[in-house]
Design an enzyme around this catalytic site. Structure first.
Site, PDB file in Angstrom:
ATOM      1  N   HIS A 270      27.153  32.955  -5.638  1.00 43.22           N
ATOM      2  CA  HIS A 270      27.983  31.616  -5.561  1.00 43.22           C
ATOM      3  C   HIS A 270      27.847  30.959  -4.323  1.00 43.22           C
ATOM      4  CE1 HIS A 270      30.674  33.393  -2.544  1.00 43.22           C
ATOM      5  NE2 HIS A 270      30.526  34.336  -3.233  1.00 43.22           N
TER       6      HIS A 270
ATOM      7  N   HIS B  64      29.008  28.471  -1.025  1.00 41.20           N
ATOM      8  CA  HIS B  64      29.668  28.882   0.096  1.00 41.20           C
ATOM      9  C   HIS B  64      31.404  28.633  -0.525  1.00 41.20           C
ATOM     10  CE1 HIS B  64      29.120  29.596   4.247  1.00 41.20           C
ATOM     11  NE2 HIS B  64      30.323  28.757   4.601  1.00 41.20           N
ATOM     12  N   SER B  65      32.223  29.640  -0.158  1.00 42.95           N
ATOM     13  CA  SER B  65      33.491  29.627  -0.718  1.00 42.95           C
ATOM     14  C   SER B  65      34.474  29.176   0.545  1.00 42.95           C
ATOM     15  CB  SER B  65      34.090  30.992  -1.081  1.00 42.95           C
ATOM     16  OG  SER B  65      34.415  31.844  -0.148  1.00 42.95           O
ATOM     17  N   GLU B  66      35.790  28.877   0.212  1.00 41.34           N
ATOM     18  CA  GLU B  66      36.772  28.502   1.125  1.00 41.34           C
ATOM     19  C   GLU B  66      36.960  29.349   2.132  1.00 41.34           C
ATOM     20  OE1 GLU B  66      39.888  27.686  -1.576  1.00 41.34           O
ATOM     21  OE2 GLU B  66      39.507  25.505  -1.939  1.00 41.34           O
TER      22      GLU B  66
ATOM     23  N   ARG C  87      34.839  31.588  -8.073  1.00 43.12           N
ATOM     24  CA  ARG C  87      33.579  30.910  -7.127  1.00 43.12           C
ATOM     25  C   ARG C  87      32.340  31.401  -7.780  1.00 43.12           C
ATOM     26  NH1 ARG C  87      35.665  35.623  -4.855  1.00 43.12           N
ATOM     27  NH2 ARG C  87      34.690  37.267  -3.593  1.00 43.12           N
TER      28      ARG C  87
ATOM     29  N   GLU D 213      32.573  40.922  -7.036  1.00 40.76           N
ATOM     30  CA  GLU D 213      32.302  41.141  -5.604  1.00 40.76           C
ATOM     31  C   GLU D 213      32.736  42.708  -5.516  1.00 40.76           C
ATOM     32  OE1 GLU D 213      30.535  41.637  -3.298  1.00 40.76           O
ATOM     33  OE2 GLU D 213      30.547  40.039  -2.084  1.00 40.76           O
TER      34      GLU D 213
ATOM     35  N   ARG E  78      31.000  46.906   6.597  1.00 37.96           N
ATOM     36  CA  ARG E  78      30.452  45.910   5.756  1.00 37.96           C
ATOM     37  C   ARG E  78      29.079  46.430   5.083  1.00 37.96           C
ATOM     38  NH1 ARG E  78      28.523  40.866   8.718  1.00 37.96           N
ATOM     39  NH2 ARG E  78      28.448  39.904   6.647  1.00 37.96           N
TER      40      ARG E  78
ATOM     41  N   HIS F 292      27.923  37.893  -6.636  1.00 39.89           N
ATOM     42  CA  HIS F 292      28.514  37.866  -5.241  1.00 39.89           C
ATOM     43  C   HIS F 292      27.480  38.444  -4.381  1.00 39.89           C
ATOM     44  CE1 HIS F 292      32.257  36.492  -6.952  1.00 39.89           C
ATOM     45  NE2 HIS F 292      31.934  37.190  -7.862  1.00 39.89           N
ATOM     46  N   GLY F 293      27.596  38.344  -2.991  1.00 38.98           N
ATOM     47  CA  GLY F 293      26.815  38.788  -1.993  1.00 38.98           C
ATOM     48  C   GLY F 293      26.538  40.513  -2.258  1.00 38.98           C
TER      49      GLY F 293
HETATM   50  C1  DG2 Z   1      31.780  38.035   0.734  1.00 47.67           C
HETATM   51  C2  DG2 Z   1      30.693  39.130   1.242  1.00 47.67           C
HETATM   52  O1  DG2 Z   1      31.638  38.260  -0.804  1.00 47.67           O
HETATM   53  O2  DG2 Z   1      31.031  39.433   2.414  1.00 47.67           O
HETATM   54  O3  DG2 Z   1      33.853  39.321   0.171  1.00 47.67           O
HETATM   55  O4  DG2 Z   1      33.792  38.697   1.968  1.00 47.67           O
HETATM   56  O5  DG2 Z   1      29.809  36.959  -1.728  1.00 47.67           O
HETATM   57  O6  DG2 Z   1      32.027  36.917  -2.838  1.00 47.67           O
HETATM   58  O7  DG2 Z   1      31.747  35.734  -0.597  1.00 47.67           O
HETATM   59  P1  DG2 Z   1      31.147  36.802  -1.438  1.00 47.67           P
HETATM   60  C3  DG2 Z   1      33.501  38.695   0.947  1.00 47.67           C
HETATM   61  P2  DG2 Z   1      30.247  40.187   3.295  1.00 47.67           P
HETATM   62  O8  DG2 Z   1      29.880  41.672   2.701  1.00 47.67           O
HETATM   63  O9  DG2 Z   1      28.867  39.827   3.527  1.00 47.67           O
HETATM   64  O10 DG2 Z   1      30.854  40.667   4.866  1.00 47.67           O
END
Ligand code: DG2
Length: 248
Positions: free
Chosen positions: A10, A12-14, A61, A88, A115, A182-183
């Protein structure tokens, strides 16, 4: 015979902007993220990669990123499958916490273990926390499967059966598949696709809003290991920003 899989974290989120651990908290995109999503869709068109089916998590997101990208590609009409297995990772008691403050409080080793280690989850999140999903009706169907925290290994364990049962089946049917997630759910999938070791996966970060394309052979092995980012320069900058989160 090759298969085409497009992965898209996704935009950039808030909470990415505020540097907060997000996990299953349902925060929306910010303006930057909406712009990244539209650009992601334009990149698909420029590269003649038109998805036939969309997979997303149940988090807005990812849903809104997919909607904006597909609208930009004039593919808003394709079939959509949403599943919690693409959510996520659940960030446990870290959800809602500031990454820089967490780093300062617990030190770099613990911070990076939470992390990026493969199998160390953060402490679980209490059901009465304002950041808990225990009473969220959207997950009522999960019952005991609802996580209170997860490490990357837990994400892989819940994601892989879905990859096998659904996503792979659409690829086998010669569909171009877009997965907007997600990341960390995408790190889990990339670990599986590229056969990355439990240790090496710690160094892999996924940028926001840039399509990552995998051509897979008949055994679902990537023809180009690591896939191809449609905007390699922007991906490199964004990967660095994700890696440095909490440290600036
Ligand atoms: C981020 C990933 O997830 O954070 O949950 O904070 O992709 O949904 O923004 P996303 C979160 P990190 O594992 O990179 O700290």
């Amino acid at each position: 015979m090759t298969y085409t899989l497009i992965l898209l974290r996704h935009g950039h989120s808030e909470w990415n902007a505020k540097n907060l651990f997000t996990g299953w908290v349902d925060v929306d995109l910010n303006d930057q993220g909406r712009g990244e999503a539209v650009r992601g869709g334009e990149l698909l068109v420029e590269n003649k990669l038109l998805p036939d089916v969309l997979y997303t998590s149940r988090l807005k997101r990812a849903i809104n990123t997919a909607n904006l990208a597909l609208e930009a590609a004039d593919r808003g009409w394709i079939d959509v499958k949403r599943d919690w297995r693409l959510n996520e990772r659940h960030y446990g008691a870290l959800q809602g916490k500031d990454k820089a403050q967490t780093l300062a409080e617990y030190g770099e080793e613990q911070f990076m273990q939470w992390r990026r280690s493969y199998d160390t989850p953060p402490p679980p999140l209490s059901d009465d926390s304002e950041f808990s999903q225990a009473h969220d009706p959207r997950y009522a169907d999960l019952g005991d499967a609802l996580p209170r925290t997860e490490c990357l290994k837990d994400v892989l364990v819940r994601l892989l059966p879905y990859w096998e049962s659904d996503i792979k089946e659409d690829l086998k049917a010669s569909k171009t598949v877009l997965v907007t997630a997600h990341g960390n759910s995408l790190r889990a999938l990339v670990k599986h696709l590229d056969g990355i070791s439990d240790d090496a996966i710690a160094a892999l970060n996924i940028p926001t809003g840039i399509p990552l394309v995998y051509e897979l052979d008949e055994n679902f092995v990537p023809i180009t290991p690591g896939g191809t980012y449609l905007d390699a320069e922007a991906a490199a900058a964004s990967i660095q920003a994700v890696a440095n989160q909490g440290k600036n």
